[in-house]
Enzyme design. Structure first.
Site, PDB file in Angstrom:
ATOM      1  N   ASN A 118       7.343  -8.135  -1.824  1.00 20.88           N
ATOM      2  CA  ASN A 118       6.029  -7.634  -1.442  1.00 20.88           C
ATOM      3  C   ASN A 118       5.909  -7.631   0.074  1.00 20.88           C
ATOM      4  OD1 ASN A 118       3.370  -7.245  -0.829  1.00 20.88           O
ATOM      5  ND2 ASN A 118       2.575  -8.466  -2.531  1.00 20.88           N
ATOM      6  N   PHE A 119       6.231  -6.502   0.661  1.00 26.35           N
ATOM      7  CA  PHE A 119       6.087  -6.321   2.116  1.00 26.35           C
ATOM      8  C   PHE A 119       4.904  -5.397   2.394  1.00 26.35           C
ATOM      9  CE2 PHE A 119      10.974  -6.796   2.714  1.00 26.35           C
ATOM     10  CZ  PHE A 119      10.852  -8.171   2.564  1.00 26.35           C
ATOM     11  N   CYS A 146       1.267  -6.050   1.067  1.00 26.99           N
ATOM     12  CA  CYS A 146      -0.120  -6.487   0.905  1.00 26.99           C
ATOM     13  C   CYS A 146      -0.816  -6.518   2.264  1.00 26.99           C
ATOM     14  CB  CYS A 146      -0.123  -7.865   0.253  1.00 26.99           C
ATOM     15  SG  CYS A 146      -1.675  -8.222  -0.526  1.00 26.99           S
ATOM     16  N   ASN A 167       2.251   0.574  -1.404  1.00 24.81           N
ATOM     17  CA  ASN A 167       1.313  -0.513  -1.591  1.00 24.81           C
ATOM     18  C   ASN A 167      -0.056   0.016  -1.136  1.00 24.81           C
ATOM     19  OD1 ASN A 167       0.038  -3.124  -1.726  1.00 24.81           O
ATOM     20  ND2 ASN A 167       2.083  -4.013  -1.579  1.00 24.81           N
ATOM     21  N   CYS A 216      -9.378  38.643   3.121  1.00 24.09           N
ATOM     22  CA  CYS A 216      -8.810  37.437   2.499  1.00 24.09           C
ATOM     23  C   CYS A 216      -7.481  37.049   3.141  1.00 24.09           C
ATOM     24  CB  CYS A 216      -8.614  37.656   0.996  1.00 24.09           C
ATOM     25  SG  CYS A 216      -7.880  36.229   0.153  1.00 24.09           S
ATOM     26  N   CYS A 236      -6.476  31.596   1.750  1.00 25.74           N
ATOM     27  CA  CYS A 236      -6.526  30.183   2.170  1.00 25.74           C
ATOM     28  C   CYS A 236      -6.624  29.223   0.996  1.00 25.74           C
ATOM     29  CB  CYS A 236      -7.683  29.954   3.145  1.00 25.74           C
ATOM     30  SG  CYS A 236      -9.310  29.954   2.379  1.00 25.74           S
TER      31      CYS A 236
END
Lengths: 433, 440
Positions: free
Chosen positions: A136-137, A139, A204, A379, A382
């Protein structure tokens, strides 16, 4: 029914739907029920080092944003890693794995950036029979203030160093979970690869304040008059996660590296999209936290049906869209489309008109009887009208035939490809060979 | 079945008080906060929204619904009330199924419109519950205007004039203000004395004096009013009820539906209100439905609406027709009354079938009846009024009559549907024109 059996870095599971490391996977009771509901695997909620466990706030720990009918679109949390004793978690992991040998069980870890700390915990995890570890790098709250979580994930050198320690001190597959709270997601992924990671998982949660209490003048969730940023997840973050997954999948440095896709997966379709962009499996949290474990059953049936209809296997899906992820400068400027409104489907709400007239190219006409039509000579394709239309499929983009004249520019639609790199307006243009 | 329901004749107390209370409860109960948010979420915020165009008072419906959705029902109410000061009553009685909700794009797309009427009620109820009046009077102009009739047209006109700073006197023939809101609408559409509460709230603007028991032609004359005031607005109701014009029309038990409805609205105890066992209502409009449904709710055993043309041509909306049928009212179409039979009191009523051009077919039938309601329309008592167009006061533009200084609107004026919301629009527009004229 298509075979959904998944093999992710050697970890087998009956389907590619895992519960992410989060509150739903914090204890045996939940994980057993998740497996019974059909989840292919879980990543056990992050364990910390031995000793007195962390504590959580005793006020609200979640905040949310909602769409129509109060459908939850984004969830924010300030919960920390598991607040239960390490030995309790280890004992439960072992018991669950013993009873569900066919399901994946990966253990998320977060201990201080010292090799001794990792050396201490890895054998304990290995002893449970778990299939692998996820670092877990990512949080972004609480733990990062103590030099862990995203504080590690934001420094590629730390990622590489810790990953190496883990690989040197364990035979288990190692998945490195990345934080999106950085500028270029490829850098931490490359670091994980250099450190010997078997895979990365992402994203994360994203630093966030979901709302402000306008009576207390404090961020929500508010505890005793104060609020702190939390980690944001749920359907709202899916586009951000998809892009980051794709960036890693198509980067020459990390191409082919196994990816566990995370971020707002709510339906089978979301899962299929992550996999098409290179994820070998997906991890889910908010959908389960919103609707309960049963959502996996729709994911299983939906993905099976899709694979059957396409006539492809699960592994064929993985990465299939990656070659089509390009850069803006390589998009074909000679591919010219016009919006077309299906008058049979149109319910005459006029939202396309308001959007186009007020904020875009004045390319939709409103005529007698609330009939809305596209002015092809204005037109630019887009797509805003398509996006604001409440009826799916009512407005579509139709590509002009080669050789036809674009009424907006008066130019003939060319057959050949032409992008910005060769465009005459580009001062850096390469001469067409 | 209860013997009291089977007993013939016109008698009170056919149902237990609890059954009466349940029957006369709110037809469309108010939304709670959650329901209002769910309903408001369905609005697409259409461009140049068809609902707003369909509203005779042109309320900005998408805006007020968005204001509800964002937690500001007070602002929503102001959006509504600035166009329609009787927005609370209109939310209850408007035939939304033929106005705003009929053209809602979600009605077109899914057959389920955004429930605009109930949302409007949610917003207006919120503000009225706060006892707040959201508008302020302008500085006094010194001008005085007489408004004849305290019904929707008159009240709307008076409020707008008062807001502009004029002194307004409202004269009404009845003992209470409100007009048809108070005397002429089915009780289950205006529960808890809403009409009276709304008038009280409306008068909160200030500058309006109400004089009840003052009838035009009896207590005051138009000449007198024009001499005494700077301008006069005529917003009177239709005082006459059309007769059936058949033999026995005057028999005992043959009554005006409007009188029955009015008596019911003013009744303190519904258990004391007599109703027949076999009730026949003649007509095809809202009044016919209101009389028929309420007869049924009072405990009448057999209630029949008889209309001379086909059901599709009934003035009552499809919703109202279904409401009647769901309450057990039978609707017979293409039949016109020929005679009321009986010995003193009505016993039977005879009809002849007709085609849609009202050509008699020669086929006839009789219905047993101990009570017959006439609901074939009302008419204006026209003595002493400005020039007429047909049977109503001729008006031009925003209610200008043939007499200088005299405006008219609502049911007494020619043109426009006879709806509360139309009357409100006409009263409001006349007020703006009166203001412009007086202030030169």
């Amino acid at each position: 029914m298509a075979d959904l059996t998944s093999d992710f870095v050697g970890i087998k599971s009956p389907n590619p739907f895992w519960l992410a490391s989060a509150p739903p996977t914090d204890k045996e009771y939940n994980v057993r029920r998740a497996y019974e509901a059909g989840w292919g695997g879980v990543v056990w909620k992050t364990l910390g080092e031995e000793g007195p466990p962390v504590v959580n706030v005793n006020g609200p720990r979640y905040g949310a944003i909602w769409g129509a009918d109060r459908r939850l679109l984004g969830l924010n949390n300030i919960e920390l890693i598991t607040d239960r004793p390490l030995e309790v978690n280890l004992r439960e992991i072992k018991a669950v794995k013993r009873d569900y040998p066919d399901r994946a069980l990966v253990v998320s870890l977060m201990v201080p950036c010292e090799e001794a700390a990792w050396k201490a915990i890895l054998p304990l995890v290995e002893e449970t029979g778990a299939d692998g570890v996820e670092l877990n790098f990512g949080c972004p709250h609480g733990m990062s203030e103590r030099g862990m979580g995203s504080a590690v994930g934001q420094v590629p050198e730390y990622i590489e160093m810790v990953t190496r320690w883990v690989k040197q001190n364990s035979r288990m597959p190692c998945i490195v979970k990345l934080t999106p709270n950085i500028t270029d997601i490829r850098k931490p992924a490359e670091a994980a690869k250099r450190g010997g990671a078997d895979a990365v998982s992402l994203i994360n949660t994203i630093n966030s304040i979901t709302s402000v209490n306008l009576d207390l003048f404090a961020p929500e969730p508010t505890i005793d008059g104060k609020g702190a940023h939390g980690g944001y997840c749920g359907p709202a973050v899916k586009p951000i996660a998809l892009n980051m997954v794709a960036e890693i999948a198509r980067s020459p440095e990390t191409h082919g590296m196994p990816i566990s896709g995370i971020g707002g997966v709510t339906t089978w379709r979301d899962a299929a999209e992550f996999m098409a962009l290179g994820a070998g499996n997906v991890q889910v949290c908010t959908a389960a936290m919103t609707y309960g474990f049963k959502v996996v059953q729709e994911m299983i049936s939906g993905l099976s049906q899709y694979l059957d209809e396409k006539g492809v296997g699960l592994s064929d899906l993985v990465g299939r869209a990656v070659p089509n992820v390009s850069d803006w400068q390589n998009l074909n400027l000679n591919a010219i489309s016009k919006a077309k409104i299906d008058q049979d489907l149109c319910i005459s709400c006029g939202r396309c008109y308001a959007a186009c007239e007020d904020t875009s190219h004045q390319a939709i006409a409103m005529s007698e009887g609330r009939v809305f039509t596209v002015k092809d000579d204005e037109c630019v394709a887009c797509n805003l009208c398509v996006n604001v239309c409440p009826v799916e499929g009512c407005i579509s983009m139709e590509r002009m035939e080669v050789g036809a004249t674009d009424p907006r520019t008066g130019k003939v639609v060319p057959a050949e490809f032409g992008d910005w790199t060769t465009h005459p307006n580009n001062p850096m243009a390469r001469a067409a060979e | 079945m209860d013997a009291r329901q089977l007993a013939g004749g016109i008698r009170a107390g056919r149902l237990e008080p609890q059954a009466l209370e349940e029957g006369f409860t709110d037809l469309h109960p108010p939304y709670d906060d959650h329901e209002a948010l769910v309903a408001a979420d369905r609005c697409y915020f259409c461009h140049d929204a068809p609902c707003a165009t369909a509203c005779p008072t042109t309320i900005d419906i998408p805006l007020f619904i968005r204001q509800i959705a964002t937690g500001t029902p007070e602002a929503a109410a102001k959006t509504i009330l600035s166009q329609n000061i009787l927005g609370g009553m209109c939310a209850r009685v408007c035939p939304t199924e033929t106005l705003c909700e009929e053209v809602c794009v979600r009605e077109v797309a899914e057959g389920k419109p955004v429930e605009i009427g109930r949302l409007q009620r949610y917003a207006t109820d919120t503000v009225m519950a706060q006892k707040a009046h959201p508008f302020e009077r302008a500085a006094p102009t010194g001008k005085r205007v007489a408004v004849v009739g305290a019904g929707p047209a008159g009240l709307s006109c008076a409020h707008r004039l008062a807001m502009k700073g004029h002194e307004v006197v409202i004269l009404d023939a009845r003992p209470k203000p409100g007009g048809l809101n108070e005397f002429g609408i089915a009780a289950y559409k205006s529960t808890d004395d809403f009409a009276a509460r709304e008038v009280d709230w409306l008068l909160g603007i200030g500058g309006i004096t109400l004089e009840t028991g003052k009838a035009l032609g009896r207590d005051v004359t138009l000449e007198g009013l024009t001499a005494q005031y700077d301008a006069v607005f005529l917003g009177l109701g239709l005082g006459g009820v059309n007769a059936l014009g058949i033999d026995g029309d005057d028999r005992e038990g043959v009554l005006n539906a409007v009188d029955f409805i009015s008596e019911l609205r003013q009744a303190g105890d519904l258990a004391m209100l007599p109703v027949g066992r076999d009730v026949v209502v003649i007509g095809g409009g809202m009044t016919a439905v209101d009389a028929a449904v309420q007869s049924k709710l009072l405990g009448a055993l057999n209630v029949t609406i008889v209309y001379r043309r086909s059901q599709a041509r009934m003035a009552a909306s499809a919703f109202e027709q279904e409401l009647a049928q769901a309450r057990g009212v039978r609707i017979i179409c293409n039949a016109m009354p020929k005679a009321v039979h009986g010995n003193g009191a009505v016993r039977e009523i005879e009809f002849e079938f007709t085609d849609d051009e009202l050509t008699p077919t020669g086929e006839s039938f009789r219905l047993p009846a101990d009570q017959v309601f006439r609901a074939i329309g009302q008419s204006l008592v026209t003595e002493g009024l400005p020039a007429l167009d047909g049977r109503k006061i001729a008006v031009e533009g925003p209610g200008r009559t043939s007499l200088p200084g005299v405006w008219a609107g609502g049911d007494c004026a020619a043109g426009g549907d006879d709806l509360t919301v139309t009357a409100v629009a006409e009263g409001r527009d006349a007020a703006e024109d009166i203001h412009a004229t007086l202030m030169g």
